[in-house]
Design a protein around this motif. Sequence first.
Motif, PDB file in Angstrom:
ATOM      1  N   LYS A  45       0.848  -1.174   0.000  1.00 22.75           N
ATOM      2  CA  LYS A  45       0.000   0.000   0.000  1.00 22.75           C
ATOM      3  C   LYS A  45       0.889   1.231   0.000  1.00 22.75           C
ATOM      4  N   ASP A  46       0.387   2.279  -0.610  1.00 21.75           N
ATOM      5  CA  ASP A  46       1.131   3.528  -0.634  1.00 21.75           C
ATOM      6  C   ASP A  46       1.059   4.162   0.748  1.00 21.75           C
ATOM      7  N   GLN A  47       2.200   4.499   1.285  1.00 17.67           N
ATOM      8  CA  GLN A  47       2.251   5.139   2.594  1.00 17.67           C
ATOM      9  C   GLN A  47       3.394   6.136   2.613  1.00 17.67           C
ATOM     10  N   ARG A  48       3.385   6.978   3.612  1.00 17.04           N
ATOM     11  CA  ARG A  48       4.454   7.970   3.706  1.00 17.04           C
ATOM     12  C   ARG A  48       5.787   7.285   4.003  1.00 17.04           C
ATOM     13  N   ARG A  49       6.758   7.641   3.202  1.00 24.78           N
ATOM     14  CA  ARG A  49       8.124   7.152   3.381  1.00 24.78           C
ATOM     15  C   ARG A  49       9.069   8.339   3.276  1.00 24.78           C
ATOM     16  N   VAL A  50      10.241   8.199   3.858  1.00 23.60           N
ATOM     17  CA  VAL A  50      11.221   9.270   3.751  1.00 23.60           C
ATOM     18  C   VAL A  50      11.646   9.401   2.288  1.00 23.60           C
TER      19      VAL A  50
END
Length: 307
Positions: A38-43
Amino acid sequence: MSEQLKGFIHTITEQQLNVFSIRILQKGHLLAHWDRDKDQRRVQHSISKSFTCMAVGLALEEGLIHLDATLGDYFSYDHDHVPATQRNPPSPQELKLSDLLRMSSGHDSPPLWADERASLTEKDWAKYYMSLPMDRVPGEQFTYSSGDTFMISAMLQAATGQNVKDYLTPRLFDPLGIHDVEWETSPLGVTLGCAGLWISNEELSRFGQLLLQEGFWEGRQLVPADWIRQATSQQIETTGDGDWGKGYGYQFWMCSHDAYRADGAYGQLCIVIPSKEAVICINSEEENMQGILNAVWNEVLPLYTQR
């Protein structure tokens, strides 16, 4: 919507490229996307630099800073800290904002890499940067430097009275619908600028679309169009291989097919192809970034030429 991306998915799977997410847009419409999980916030690592560049354009427009501003306008040079044999000019005081933007500060060993930041005992990173001697005249030779971008962030904070994250929040992040942004800071609270921004790939694609639209978003000119054209045009030559040898703008890389990109270590990519009215955004954890770009040119770009 991954059917159109079968070729890309096959290539990255076959080559064991650790890609998490891809989104492709044309004329502002989502053509296809694929998420491994799933698309999620990443650095976003060095994609952060391109967001810092937007803050520069806004501060220029507001008359708070100018491209010929020097580090000496805001920070002192610790002359006594430098060995006498290394005190020949130029000094960091002479570095212009334009030199920092195009990564031409004159250091053979750029300061403030991630490992150095982690081990640095000096809490004032700007003071540390200003204590280091330069190896050559600035403005002439490209040397990729996260330290240069950190100093851009520090200059902006001194000029605007806000750190870059807070300065961009009402001007860029909120209008794009990117809320509650996390962006790492130095020990003294300066937004890293060079790295440390956490957003999702979908949020990154909004940024890419803003760039394609030259700063225009939902009836508002968020960032001056002239600045985006300037920042995403070649400002200095580069000597790297493949898409790292196509030149550099202001915190943006030039690349194949008359495209430009923001990119971050381990495969964060925001590719804009104006001739196709196209945006391609990718999040990964992969050292072979050229392999990902090759997969884009070979498997994704033809999707646009067929339309």
